[in-house]
Design a protein around this motif. Structure first.
Motif, PDB file in Angstrom:
ATOM      1  N   GLN A   1      39.559   1.484   1.465  1.00 49.71           N
ATOM      2  CA  GLN A   1      37.974   1.906   1.390  1.00 49.71           C
ATOM      3  C   GLN A   1      37.151   0.692   1.393  1.00 49.71           C
ATOM      4  OE1 GLN A   1      37.399   4.188  -2.264  1.00 49.71           O
ATOM      5  NE2 GLN A   1      37.624   6.033  -1.002  1.00 49.71           N
TER       6      GLN A   1
ATOM      7  N   GLY B   1      34.481  12.882   4.956  1.00 50.21           N
ATOM      8  CA  GLY B   1      35.371  12.391   4.072  1.00 50.21           C
ATOM      9  C   GLY B   1      34.658  12.787   2.646  1.00 50.21           C
TER      10      GLY B   1
ATOM     11  N   ALA C   1      36.810  17.602   6.212  1.00 50.50           N
ATOM     12  CA  ALA C   1      36.063  18.442   6.619  1.00 50.50           C
ATOM     13  C   ALA C   1      36.035  18.757   7.997  1.00 50.50           C
ATOM     14  CB  ALA C   1      34.513  18.208   5.937  1.00 50.50           C
TER      15      ALA C   1
ATOM     16  N   ASN D   1      37.385  21.944   9.389  1.00 46.96           N
ATOM     17  CA  ASN D   1      36.559  23.449   9.149  1.00 46.96           C
ATOM     18  C   ASN D   1      35.676  23.609  10.449  1.00 46.96           C
ATOM     19  OD1 ASN D   1      34.622  25.349   8.460  1.00 46.96           O
ATOM     20  ND2 ASN D   1      35.102  24.807   6.231  1.00 46.96           N
TER      21      ASN D   1
END
Ligand code: ADP
Ligand code: 5SP
Length: 460
Positions: free
Chosen positions: A19, A222, A364, A367
């Motif tokens: 990160q 994310g 995500a 989806n």
């Protein structure tokens, strides 16, 4: 991986990602402990006394507003800082985090011999020595002069004394840092010839994993949502970030970060869809594109792009309303998140063209119903790659690239045989006519909800 029988001896090179913006503080003398770590012990046991700061700040920290103002003031203003480092001052950017540690705990700072980013920290473990910071992740610190790719003396001096020495020299992102440490070859069976290629930030690594081409737009869904582009000639502005490109040191990467990403979607899923993504997706299917003019801004925490906080719902007549039916709420959230992305990407100079491809990644992106809204709002096809973890895949690509980058071979050439992104969804007929006016309305309403010195965010 070891217990699954993975054959580490065949690994020729490795790289990785972390990160962005987080920082790790190594205590004086730690490099010797790192170098001599016993392969009989897990690393955490050998390294437990090595850190001068036990709770490392990460990108979600926004407690450094005063350090940000001081940095901008010291270098001649926000735009000037952006022109040097690619970004105006941001609370999560590492220089401001370091400045806070120095001002609150000068003795802790003085005890620190090296400051790593999350990425260079992880590389250091594999290297058994302090790994340098790469240009791309280094651009998320408000400290790197992104044109010359050296630390900016005025930024360093504004943050803390003696900082250059604690950061080490930044290196091109494709650099081979050295062979893997004896710790890893003895404990896991890596070949001593295995090379460590500089680690980088998660978003730069995703750019590599998605094999982004100029003209594409990548959207990572994310924990945070980010949007990034490959650009040749950037113009750093007061919004967004310009980072050195992780796969081509001559070019750049533009990045927008939206803090209210998956955690915000999860909260609305829990409130309106009984905690189920299936139910959430059904709500998207049962409502119409454009949500009959209802739209909303959903920022549980202070947003980065734009600077705004709170939940703000508007009906088709632009009147503020206090709630929506559950399905309308879900569509308003997803449409709102994607309209914000398009509006702010266009502010950066990005134009949706007939050949535009949106490359989606992150949790995500599994989806399809969410991806359909994305495609409709941008009026462009959305592609995904087999693995949603593009940062990890990008690290593997970058490791191979590192072995031959010095021979002027591009990353695109190295991975040309890798599977192409797959078409996931295309825009629904008529979507453009619906979202064109809605985007305009959303941008106007956004002005009403952003924080500015003349109005309190929370009062609205
Ligand atoms: N089917 C789904 N629909 C929507 N979001 C999902 C779905 N599956 C996982 N997610 C979201 O993906 C997020 C994790 O994404 P990931 O890319 O792994 O995060 P990070 O940015 O921390 O690496 C979770 O917070 C979760 O909300
Ligand atoms: O701050 C940024 C980018 O500037 C974040 O995107 C971090 O790089 C971490 O993101 P997640 O992996 O938590 O989404």
């Amino acid at each position: 991986m070891k217990s699954l029988g993975f054959n580490f001896s065949q690994v020729r090179a490795l790289s990785g990602a972390g990160q962005q913006h987080g920082s790790v503080y190594w205590k004086k003398g730690s490099v010797q402990i790192l170098k001599n770590a016993s392969s009989k012990l897990p690393l955490h046991q050998s390294l437990k006394a090595c850190f001068s700061v036990s709770n490392s700040p990460i990108w979600m920290d926004s407690s450094t507003a005063s350090q940000c103002s001081a940095l901008e003031k010291a270098v001649g203003g926000a735009q000037h800082l952006a022109s040097i480092t690619g970004s105006r001052a941001y609370e999560r950017f590492t220089g401001n985090q370091i400045a806070k540690i120095y001002s609150q705990n000068p003795e802790v700072y003085m005890e620190t011999e090296r400051i790593s980013l999350v990425s260079s920290f992880a590389a250091s473990l594999f290297l058994g020595a302090y790994a340098p910071i790469d240009y791309s992740d280094g651009s998320g610190m408000n400290l790197l002069q992104i044109w010359k790719k050296v630390w900016s003396v005025s930024c360093l001096d504004a943050c803390a004394p003696g900082l250059e020495e604690k950061l080490g020299c930044p290196v091109p992102s494709h650099s081979v840092l050295g062979p893997i440490s004896p710790y890893y070859s003895q404990r896991y069976g890596f070949s001593p010839d295995c090379k460590i290629v500089a680690f980088t930030g998660d978003n730069p690594a995703s750019l590599a994993g998605m094999r982004l081409q100029e003209g594409d737009i990548a959207i990572s869904l994310g924990t945070s949502d980010t949007l990034f582009l490959w650009i040749q000639e950037p113009t750093p502005a007061l919004e967004g970030h310009i980072l050195c490109n992780p796969v081509d040191s001559q070019t750049y990467m533009a990045l927008l970060c939206f803090k209210n990403g998956s955690l915000m979607r999860e909260r609305i899923r829990d409130d309106c869809a009984s905690g189920s993504w299936d139910e959430f997706s059904k709500a998207l299917s049962s409502t119409v594109a454009g949500n009959n003019g209802n739209l909303g801004f959903y920022f549980d925490v202070m947003e980065i792009t734009p600077e705004a906080v709170g939940i703000h719902r508007f009906n088709g007549d632009n009147q503020k309303v206090s709630d929506f039916p559950k399905e309308v709420e879900i569509r308003a959230l997803i449409e709102g998140q994607f309209m914000a992305k398009r509006i702010h990407a266009e502010k950066l100079g990005y134009k949706v063209m007939p050949r535009t491809r949106i490359l989606a990644t992150g949790g995500a992106s599994h989806n399809k119903k969410i991806l359909q809204v994305l495609s409709d709002v941008f009026n462009a096809p959305v592609y995904t790659i087999d693995t949603a973890n593009s940062a990890c895949l990008g690290s593997a690509y970058r490791a191979i690239h590192g072995l031959i980058a010095e021979m002027n071979v591009s990353l695109a050439d190295v991975v040309k045989l890798a599977p192409e992104p797959k078409l996931a969804v295309t825009p629904t007929a008529g979507a453009e006519e619906i979202y064109c006016p809605l985007l305009k309305r959303y941008a106007e309403l956004e002005q009403k909800v952003v924080c500015n010195p003349a109005s309190s965010c929370l009062a609205k």
